[in-house]
Motif scaffolding. Structure first.
Motif, PDB file in Angstrom:
ATOM      1  N   LYS A  29      25.374  51.001 -54.233  1.00 50.26           N
ATOM      2  CA  LYS A  29      24.933  50.397 -55.421  1.00 50.26           C
ATOM      3  C   LYS A  29      23.656  51.014 -56.008  1.00 50.26           C
ATOM      4  O   LYS A  29      23.417  51.148 -56.989  1.00 50.26           O
ATOM      5  N   MET A  30      22.854  51.619 -54.980  1.00 49.98           N
ATOM      6  CA  MET A  30      21.615  52.370 -55.394  1.00 49.98           C
ATOM      7  C   MET A  30      21.903  53.817 -55.504  1.00 49.98           C
ATOM      8  O   MET A  30      21.503  54.319 -56.376  1.00 49.98           O
ATOM      9  N   ASP A  49      29.176  60.444 -48.843  1.00 49.53           N
ATOM     10  CA  ASP A  49      29.292  59.289 -48.282  1.00 49.53           C
ATOM     11  C   ASP A  49      30.462  59.249 -47.236  1.00 49.53           C
ATOM     12  O   ASP A  49      31.135  60.113 -47.305  1.00 49.53           O
ATOM     13  N   THR A 106      19.810  49.962 -44.832  1.00 51.11           N
ATOM     14  CA  THR A 106      18.784  49.738 -43.618  1.00 51.11           C
ATOM     15  C   THR A 106      18.943  48.184 -43.484  1.00 51.11           C
ATOM     16  O   THR A 106      18.310  47.526 -44.131  1.00 51.11           O
ATOM     17  N   ASP A 121      21.639  58.874 -38.287  1.00 47.93           N
ATOM     18  CA  ASP A 121      23.079  59.616 -38.586  1.00 47.93           C
ATOM     19  C   ASP A 121      22.787  60.792 -39.683  1.00 47.93           C
ATOM     20  O   ASP A 121      23.294  61.920 -39.416  1.00 47.93           O
ATOM     21  N   THR A 173      14.391  48.500 -57.338  1.00 50.03           N
ATOM     22  CA  THR A 173      15.375  48.132 -58.344  1.00 50.03           C
ATOM     23  C   THR A 173      16.465  47.158 -57.658  1.00 50.03           C
ATOM     24  O   THR A 173      16.216  46.758 -56.623  1.00 50.03           O
ATOM     25  N   HIS A 279      20.649  41.859 -49.267  1.00 52.73           N
ATOM     26  CA  HIS A 279      20.177  42.518 -47.975  1.00 52.73           C
ATOM     27  C   HIS A 279      18.811  43.063 -48.573  1.00 52.73           C
ATOM     28  O   HIS A 279      18.546  44.259 -47.771  1.00 52.73           O
ATOM     29  N   TYR A 284      13.884  42.360 -45.268  1.00 51.52           N
ATOM     30  CA  TYR A 284      12.589  43.015 -45.320  1.00 51.52           C
ATOM     31  C   TYR A 284      11.554  42.461 -44.446  1.00 51.52           C
ATOM     32  O   TYR A 284      10.621  42.978 -43.544  1.00 51.52           O
TER      33      TYR A 284
END
Ligand SMILES: NC(=O)c1ccc[n+]([C@@H]2O[C@H](COP(=O)([O-])OP(=O)(O)OC[C@H]3O[C@@H](n4cnc5c(N)ncnc54)[C@H](O)[C@@H]3O)[C@@H](O)[C@H]2O)c1
Length: 447
Positions: A29-30, A49, A106, A121, A173, A279, A284
């Motif tokens: 999405k980002m 990806d 993350t 990774d 964002t 998420h 956070y």
């Protein structure tokens, strides 16, 4: 072309001339909006990806992130122009790149422990293709200190930090506004390992972001900016929730009080509600809590507890509403409106609806669900039966602020439903309209 050593104006020039190759790791999405925006400004972009379906779609010019306005066109145009392509081969992509951007998930586990495997990774893959003059940028939200913890991995390339650059430039964002935000809604925050890298990275982001760049004194300070933005939201939502519970106890309407209080410029009371999902905001705070050594972040921990307790409170309100019409929760038919964690986005991570459905079922209720962005299978996955009407329903529980729920046909519902109880966990309805039609209307902060 390697950018390390160029000043920001030179970077902008070579970027626009198509001489820079950027690899974006993580095309979600980002990552996909960022990759497409870089390409649209002239860079050659290789997206990486691990999801083969995502890679195949992008190489056909198709966008898989459906909630992002403008992204279909941006992906198609840049793939057709040969500026954007995707691969699962992260090592080969690193060999070809001048700039590598890490934008993979993350997360934390249920206990708040960091889950950073995707970042490490990617770092191992980059190390196998890193060359002198390359710049590695983390854009994923990082627990402060994490970007610099990648140095030993990146130095397995045989290069020393300084021969390659390292920076953090957090993605500021959210899904649904990514292109707008990346290109100029907010300034970009950048922290780098040295002045040379900072200068080049400023050039990169000034190319795509009309709002410019705020340079930070260190990578760790840049990481803290994004994490603190999330903590601020979580703590302030918890404050709103706590005051809303107090208002319930004292017969007040929290929204009435908050709206009046917020007319004073130093007061910014947030919206109380059914809980905090996604998420970002619920994740956070754990980055700060887990990395605290001498400090004890009591406020942040308490805020997490308060926000995590709100789904249970919504169930309590449902029991209360049913009591008013003489029904026990056990055996009642409850329609939950909304499965996603927020309106307009098909994302389920930490959606408060999940514990609400679970607890309603534990009490013996028959739980049905509907969400305009979801399918029957989604509802079943979370333990509810899909239902698109209100027939035989005893209580409606609104858990997501989808725009469709603001325009519910309450007259039709009043006729179809068996009992008229609404628990509005997202403050989307006008109480007096519902009450005039004979509904028992409850919301967080107005019971
Ligand atoms: N979604 C948001 O609103 C938002 C906002 C700001 C910041 N962020 C941050 O941006 C980062 C990415 O979030 P997102 O929403 O794009 O996630 P996402 O789940 O939508 O996408 C992540 C992508 O990374 C891929 N991936 C996973 N592991 C990989 C690996 N080892 N190598 C290559 N690709 C891999 C996945 O297949 C997926 O396509 C996170 O740190 C998140 O916290 C997200």
């Amino acid at each position: 072309m390697k950018l390390l050593g160029l000043n920001r104006e030179e970077v902008k020039q070579v970027f626009k001339e198509g001489k820079v190759t950027i690899t974006v790791y993580g095309l979600g999405k980002m990552g996909l909006p960022l990759a497409a925006v870089f390409a649209d400004h002239g860079a050659k972009v290789i997206g990486v990806d691990i999801n083969e379906r995502v890679v195949e779609m992008i190489n056909r010019g198709e966008n898989h992130v459906k909630e992002e306005p403008g992204l279909d066109e941006l992906v198609k145009r840049n793939v057709e122009a040969g500026r954007l392509r995707a691969t699962t081969d992260g090592v080969e992509a690193a060999k070809q790149a001048d700039v590598m951007v890490i934008l993979v998930p993350t997360l934390t586990d249920e206990r708040g422990n960091l889950k950073l495997d995707p970042v490490y990774d990617v770092a191992y893959k980059i190390a196998q293709g890193l060359e002198k003059g390359d710049i590695v940028i983390t854009e994923a939200t990082m627990p402060p200190g994490t970007t610099e913890s990648l140095v030993p991995i990146l130095e397995k390339s045989g290069l020393k930090l300084g021969e390659f650059g390292l920076a953090h430039a957090p993605e500021r964002t959210m899904t649904g506004t990514a292109i707008r935000d990346i290109t100029g809604q907010y300034p970009k925050i950048v922290g780098a390992n040295d002045e040379k890298t900072l200068e080049a990275v400023i050039g990169i982001y000034e190319t795509i972001n009309r709002k410019g760049v705020i340079p930070m004194s260190s990578i760790k300070a840049a990481e803290a900016v994004k994490v603190f933005e999330g903590v601020y939201r979580d703590v302030n939502i918890a404050l709103a929730n706590e005051l809303a519970l107090w208002c319930e106890e004292h017969g007040l309407d929290a929204l009435e009080v908050f709206q009046a209080a917020n007319t004073q410029p130093y007061c910014h009371l947030h919206m109380p509600g059914a809980g905090v999902g996604g998420h970002c905001i619920p994740i956070y705070p754990w980055f700060v809590i887990n990395l605290a050594r001498k400090t004890n972040p009591r406020l942040i921990k308490t805020a997490r507890e308060i926000n995590d307790s709100m789904p249970h409170h919504v169930v309590e309100l449902t029991i209360k509403g049913l009591n008013e019409v003489g029904k026990p929760l056990k055996g009642s038919n409850i329609l939950v409106l909304g499965l996603t964690f927020r309106g307009g986005v098909r994302e389920f991570t930490k959606s408060p609806t999940i514990p609400i459905i679970r607890e309603l079922k534990e009490w013996g209720a028959n739980v049905y669900a509907y969400d305009p962005l979801c399918t029957k299978e989604d509802a079943e996955r979370f333990g509810a039966e899909w239902k698109e009407d209100f027939k035989d329903i005893d209580a409606i529980v609104i858990t997501t602020d989808h725009k469709e729920f603001r325009n519910l046909d309450l007259e039709k519902i009043a006729k179809e439903a068996r009992n008229k109880v609404i628990v509005d966990g997202r403050n989307v309805l006008e109480p007096t309209t519902a009450e005039k039609l004979g509904f028992v209307y409850l919301r967080v902060g107005r019971a």
